[in-house]
Design an enzyme around this catalytic site. Structure first.
Site, PDB file in Angstrom:
ATOM      1  N   HIS A  48      45.495 -18.575 -38.387  1.00  0.00           N
ATOM      2  CA  HIS A  48      44.510 -18.955 -39.420  1.00  0.00           C
ATOM      3  C   HIS A  48      43.285 -18.043 -39.382  1.00  0.00           C
ATOM      4  O   HIS A  48      42.572 -17.931 -40.384  1.00  0.00           O
ATOM      5  CB  HIS A  48      44.174 -20.444 -39.351  1.00  0.00           C
ATOM      6  CG  HIS A  48      43.086 -20.850 -38.422  1.00  0.00           C
ATOM      7  ND1 HIS A  48      43.322 -21.541 -37.252  1.00  0.00           N
ATOM      8  CD2 HIS A  48      41.749 -20.694 -38.486  1.00  0.00           C
ATOM      9  CE1 HIS A  48      42.168 -21.774 -36.649  1.00  0.00           C
ATOM     10  NE2 HIS A  48      41.199 -21.271 -37.378  1.00  0.00           N
ATOM     11  N   ASP A 101      50.399 -21.901 -35.506  1.00  0.00           N
ATOM     12  CA  ASP A 101      49.162 -21.143 -35.748  1.00  0.00           C
ATOM     13  C   ASP A 101      48.996 -20.030 -34.704  1.00  0.00           C
ATOM     14  O   ASP A 101      48.218 -20.165 -33.752  1.00  0.00           O
ATOM     15  CB  ASP A 101      47.991 -22.123 -35.706  1.00  0.00           C
ATOM     16  CG  ASP A 101      46.711 -21.523 -36.251  1.00  0.00           C
ATOM     17  OD1 ASP A 101      46.738 -20.398 -36.759  1.00  0.00           O
ATOM     18  OD2 ASP A 101      45.676 -22.216 -36.148  1.00  0.00           O
ATOM     19  N   SER A 198      38.515 -20.594 -32.332  1.00  0.00           N
ATOM     20  CA  SER A 198      39.907 -20.510 -32.758  1.00  0.00           C
ATOM     21  C   SER A 198      40.568 -19.246 -32.253  1.00  0.00           C
ATOM     22  O   SER A 198      39.980 -18.162 -32.286  1.00  0.00           O
ATOM     23  CB  SER A 198      39.999 -20.540 -34.280  1.00  0.00           C
ATOM     24  OG  SER A 198      39.745 -21.834 -34.737  1.00  0.00           O
TER      25      SER A 198
HETATM   26  C1  4AZ Z   1      37.598 -24.669 -36.225  1.00  0.00           C
HETATM   27  O1  4AZ Z   1      37.033 -24.985 -37.248  1.00  0.00           O
HETATM   28  C2  4AZ Z   1      37.843 -25.689 -35.188  1.00  0.00           C
HETATM   29  N1  4AZ Z   1      37.535 -29.455 -31.935  1.00  0.00           N
HETATM   30  C3  4AZ Z   1      38.542 -25.361 -34.049  1.00  0.00           C
HETATM   31  C4  4AZ Z   1      38.770 -26.311 -33.077  1.00  0.00           C
HETATM   32  C5  4AZ Z   1      38.313 -27.577 -33.252  1.00  0.00           C
HETATM   33  C6  4AZ Z   1      37.604 -27.931 -34.379  1.00  0.00           C
HETATM   34  C7  4AZ Z   1      37.370 -26.972 -35.351  1.00  0.00           C
HETATM   35  C8  4AZ Z   1      38.601 -28.595 -32.193  1.00  0.00           C
HETATM   36  O2  4AZ Z   1      37.976 -23.515 -36.057  1.00  0.00           O
END
Ligand code: 4AZ
Length: 241
Positions: A48, A101, A198
Site C-alpha cells: 500500500h 500487503d 507502514s
Molecule cells: C497507517 O495509516 C496505519 N495501528 C498503520 C498502522 C496502524 C494504523 C494506521 C496500526 O498507515
C-alpha cells in the site's frame, strides 16, 4: 510508533526508512514508510506504500525513491541513502482489504554487511500468540501527526487471530484475514504502530514475522495492529530474493 522509545539503528540495521525527495516538503528526508532488509539488495515494504493514490502518482514517476539505512536522525548525517532500482508489488495484494500487503524493493547497491534479518517461516514458534514482539518505525508517535525524527520501537504481543477477527469483522474498519495477516498489539492499548510506520518490521525471537499494514487508530484498546504475515509470503518471495 506510539508508546515506544528510541531505538538505535546500529542495533536494528535492517530497519530502513523509505523516502522520496518530494514527500513532506523534503522534511525528515522525505520518509513516508518503513521497510526491512531481508537480503543485501532486497527490502520488503507494504504494497500500500507504493499505491498511486498514496504516492500521488505511479511508482515509476516518484522522484528519488530510496531507502535510508544506518542513520539515527533522518535529517542528520551518516548512514547511507540507497536508491530503489525497481519495485515489485504482490500481484495478489487486495487494495480494498489490504490482504497480501507486501512489496519487494530492489536496491541499487548492497547494504552494509550484517544489515539483514531472517524471515520466520510457517510453523516458526516466533508466531505463537502471547510472544513478545517489537515494532519499529519513524511514524506518528501520538496518532495526531507527530512524526518521529529518529527510529522508535514499541513492545507489543502477538495476539490470537480471534482477537483481530473480533475487532475487524468487516465493514467500516476492514476485514481481518488470518491467512495473510497477523494480529499484534497491547491488550491494554497504548503501544502500537501508527501512520508512517507502514511497511516496517515486526520482530519476534530475532526473526521477521510481520510488516506494519493497517488498523483502526493507534494504540486504542480493542483495536490491535494488523500486520502482513511474513510466513504467507515467504514461499513466493524465495525466487524473487
Ligand atoms: C497507517 O495509516 C496505519 N495501528 C498503520 C498502522 C496502524 C494504523 C494506521 C496500526 O498507515
Amino acid at each position: 510508533v506510539v508508546g515506544g522509545s528510541p531505538a538505535a539503528v546500529a542495533d536494528s540495521p535492517w530497519a530502513v526508512a523509505l523516502s522520496s525527495r518530494d514527500r513532506f516538503g523534503g522534511t525528515r528526508a522525505g520518509q513516508f514508510c518503513g521497510a526491512v532488509a531481508i537480503a543485501p539488495t532486497k527490502a520488503l515494504t507494504a504494497a500500500h506504500c507504493l499505491r498511486p493514490d498514496v504516492l500521488g502518482g505511479d511508482v515509476s514517476e516518484v522522484p528519488d525513491l530510496k531507502v535510508i539505512a544506518g542513520r539515527d536522525e533522518l535529517s542528520g548525517p551518516g548512514g547511507q541513502e540507497i536508491p530503489v532500482s525497481s519495485t515489485w508489488s504482490n500481484p495478489d495484494y487486495d487494495s480494498r482489504t489490504n490482504a497480501g500487503d507486501l512489496a519487494v524493493l530492489t536496491l541499487e547497491r548492497a547494504l552494509p554487511d550484517g544489515s539483514v534479518i531472517p524471515m520466520a517461516t510457517a510453523g516458526d514458534e516466533a508466531y505463537t500468540p502471547g510472544n513478545g514482539a517489537t515494532v519499529y518505525g519513524w511514524g506518528d508517535t501520538t496518532g495526531y501527526g507527530a512524526y518521529a525524527s529518529a527510529l522508535r520501537a514499541a513492545q507489543v504481543r502477538v495476539l490470537p487471530d480471534s482477537t483481530c477477527a473480533r475487532a475487524y469483522p468487516g465493514g467500516t474498519y476492514g476485514t481481518y484475514d488470518a491467512s495473510s495477516m497477523l494480529c499484534a498489539g497491547d491488550t491494554a492499548g497504548g503501544r502500537d504502530a501508527c501512520q508512517g510506520d507502514s511497511g516496517g518490521p515486526l520482530v519476534a525471537r530475532g526473526r521477521l514475522i510481520g510488516l506494519v499494514s493497517w488498523g483502526s487508530g493507534c494504540g486504542s484498546p480493542g483495536n490491535p495492529g494488523v500486520y502482513t504475515r511474513i510466513s504467507a509470503a515467504v514461499g513466493w518471495m524465495a525466487d524473487r530474493t
